[in-house]
Design a protein around this motif. Structure first.
Motif, mmCIF file in Angstrom:
data_model
loop_
_atom_site.group_PDB
_atom_site.id
_atom_site.type_symbol
_atom_site.label_atom_id
_atom_site.label_comp_id
_atom_site.label_asym_id
_atom_site.label_seq_id
_atom_site.Cartn_x
_atom_site.Cartn_y
_atom_site.Cartn_z
ATOM 1 N N ASP A 62 -7.709 30.390 -3.204
ATOM 2 C CA ASP A 62 -8.573 29.460 -2.473
ATOM 3 C C ASP A 62 -7.768 28.780 -1.387
ATOM 4 O OD1 ASP A 62 -6.945 27.938 -4.059
ATOM 5 O OD2 ASP A 62 -8.425 26.375 -4.356
ATOM 6 N N GLY B 42 -3.143 20.120 -11.156
ATOM 7 C CA GLY B 42 -2.073 19.277 -10.631
ATOM 8 C C GLY B 42 -2.095 17.842 -11.092
ATOM 9 N N GLN C 196 -13.767 23.308 -4.404
ATOM 10 C CA GLN C 196 -13.141 22.546 -3.347
ATOM 11 C C GLN C 196 -14.190 21.626 -2.718
ATOM 12 O OE1 GLN C 196 -10.049 22.130 -2.726
ATOM 13 N NE2 GLN C 196 -8.995 23.868 -3.675
ATOM 14 N N GLY D 78 -10.153 21.779 -7.689
ATOM 15 C CA GLY D 78 -8.985 21.805 -6.826
ATOM 16 C C GLY D 78 -9.068 20.714 -5.783
ATOM 17 N N GLY D 79 -7.996 20.627 -4.985
ATOM 18 C CA GLY D 79 -8.036 19.726 -3.838
ATOM 19 C C GLY D 79 -7.928 18.256 -4.183
ATOM 20 N N LEU D 80 -7.495 17.964 -5.411
ATOM 21 C CA LEU D 80 -7.298 16.548 -5.786
ATOM 22 C C LEU D 80 -5.821 16.315 -6.091
ATOM 23 C CD1 LEU D 80 -10.530 16.031 -7.910
ATOM 24 C CD2 LEU D 80 -10.046 15.102 -5.651
ATOM 25 N N ALA D 81 -5.465 15.054 -6.295
ATOM 26 C CA ALA D 81 -4.053 14.671 -6.450
ATOM 27 C C ALA D 81 -3.245 15.155 -5.246
ATOM 28 C CB ALA D 81 -3.475 15.251 -7.748
HETATM 29 C C1 LIG Z 1 0.140 17.549 -7.491
HETATM 30 N N1 LIG Z 1 -1.195 17.698 -6.967
HETATM 31 C C2 LIG Z 1 -1.838 18.897 -6.927
HETATM 32 N N2 LIG Z 1 -3.041 19.096 -6.411
HETATM 33 C C3 LIG Z 1 -3.306 20.409 -6.528
HETATM 34 C C4 LIG Z 1 -4.380 21.164 -6.116
HETATM 35 C C5 LIG Z 1 -4.370 22.522 -6.345
HETATM 36 C C6 LIG Z 1 -5.494 23.344 -5.843
HETATM 37 O O1 LIG Z 1 -6.454 22.852 -5.275
HETATM 38 N N3 LIG Z 1 -5.338 24.679 -6.008
HETATM 39 N N4 LIG Z 1 -6.317 25.500 -5.538
HETATM 40 C C7 LIG Z 1 -3.316 23.121 -7.026
HETATM 41 C C8 LIG Z 1 -2.238 22.360 -7.445
HETATM 42 C C9 LIG Z 1 -2.240 21.009 -7.184
HETATM 43 N N5 LIG Z 1 -1.315 20.036 -7.423
#
Ligand SMILES: CNc1nc2cc(C(=O)NN)ccc2[nH]1
Length: 370
Positions: free
Chosen positions: A147, A248, A190, A216-219
């Motif tokens: 993605d 994440g 997302q 996804g898309g957080l932190a």
């Molecule tokens: C440490 N923060 C953090 N946000 C993440 C978001 C994604 C994601 O949206 N992957 N498609 C992956 C790992 C992440 N690690």
């Protein structure tokens, strides 16, 4: 498409506890996945990781395809055999790492092209190649679609474009994955912090159909409050009968607040990374073992946790190791932190099963801020 049975055994409000049954073993949810980026949970042996109660670990496609190479891992019997971990592994697809680590990443409809952060070599990832690496070469149990994760804050149109591309890449990922009964494929929602984009993303993923659904898309810098605002609505947009995985995340308080909003699975480098830097997570918050107040503190970090790093060694000893930059300090604090995150998820599973999660959540919050 539900290759793996997901049995929810109890709920309290939006919080759920259950078991995801995979070919390599059961995953108790809420679950925390220690991150094993380069075929190792840094500083720990797989036996130490297993001893904490972890049912599953995460592997990174981006790192392993660059070094030692996906075909080499396959020639050596796959990732489980290579690192001698025989329980489930979830691999991420590489999209996030490419954008956050590699040099000169270029995204087109077809692929993401990038240069290795290690040696500058040129690489291409397509949805199809990411599935081949994860499912066929590494042999992971839970495979993530490729993605595009946008940085925060994102312009709405940019977030929409990335969400729509991710939805199309989800379709291509599923077509490449095909029908498998011993591996699962998760889609990734997302849409940044835009509710209507998160909704459209969820609808498109459900239309395609996956074994599980990640947020996804957080932190990515939005902060705890803004993340919780998204989690107030986003998990419920995803199928209730399949696992929901928040990628994440995160600090202990993030895990508790996300479970309260319907999330089942987590991964984060925080326990291992902060452990290597002298930080110990506890029920009272994070302790910096470099602090002089621990120099003669003969008590252990947490005698209720069976892990030797938590209950056998004193804070004074850990303080000494950290101050002396001894390798054992990094090992013991990483080991304790993973054990604490497992104790936290076990406590949440018990609280939800016994109908006392809301009280647990209140008590946890007040203890963390004490
Ligand atoms: C440490 N923060 C953090 N946000 C993440 C978001 C994604 C994601 O949206 N992957 N498609 C992956 C790992 C992440 N690690």
């Amino acid at each position: 498409m539900s290759a793996f049975p997901f049995e929810i055994t109890a709920t309290e409000g939006k919080a759920r506890t259950g078991v995801l049954k995979t070919a390599r073993g059961d995953i108790r949810t809420p679950a925390f996945m220690p991150v094993g980026t380069a075929a190792t949970v840094k500083a720990l042996t797989v036996d130490q990781v297993a001893s904490t109660g972890a049912d599953i670990i995460l592997g990174n496609t981006y790192h392993l395809m660059l070094r030692p190479g996906a075909e080499r891992v396959a020639r050596l019997g796959g990732l489980h055999n290579f690192m001698r971990w025989d329980k489930p592994i979830l691999t991420d697809s590489g999209g996030f790492q490419v954008m956050s680590l590699s040099k000169i990443a270029k995204v087109t409809e077809q692929s993401v092209a990038f240069q290795s952060h290690i040696d500058g070599s040129k690489h291409i990832l397509t949805p199809e190649r990411s599935i081949e690496i994860q499912a066929d070469l590494l042999g992971s149990d839970i495979v993530m679609q490729l993605d595009e994760c946008v940085a925060w804050p994102a312009e709405e149109n940019r977030a929409r474009e990335a969400m729509l591309l991710s939805a199309r890449w989800g379709q291509r990922s599923k077509a490449a994955f095909g029908e498998r009964d011993r591996q699962a494929l998760f889609g990734i929602q997302q849409g940044s912090t835009f509710e209507h984009l998160r909704k459209e993303s969820a609808e498109r993923l459900i239309e395609t159909g996956f074994d599980g659904y990640a947020l996804g898309g957080l932190a990515v810098g939005e902060g705890h409050e803004a993340m919780c605002e998204v989690l107030d609505y986003a998990p419920a947009m995803l199928p209730a009968d399949r696992p929901r995985y928040l990628m994440g995340v995160g600090k202990p308080i993030d895990l508790v607040e996300a479970v309260a909003r319907g999330v089942d699975m987590f991964d984060c480098v925080l326990p291992t990374r902060s452990g290597r830097h002298g930080q110990a997570w506890t029920w009272e918050g994070a302790l910096n073992l470099k602090n002089a107040r621990f120099a003669e503190d003969d008590t252990p970090l947490d005698e209720t946790i069976a892990c030797p790093a938590s209950s056998h060694y004193s804070k004074a000893y850990l303080h000494h190791l950290v101050k002396s930059e001894e390798i054992l300090g990094q090992v013991l604090l990483s080991w304790h932190n993973i054990a604490f995150f497992q104790a936290l998820t076990q406590a949440m599973r018990d609280a939800i099963s016994q109908g006392r999660f809301e009280q647990f959540r209140k008590d946890f919050k007040s203890r963390q801020h004490a």
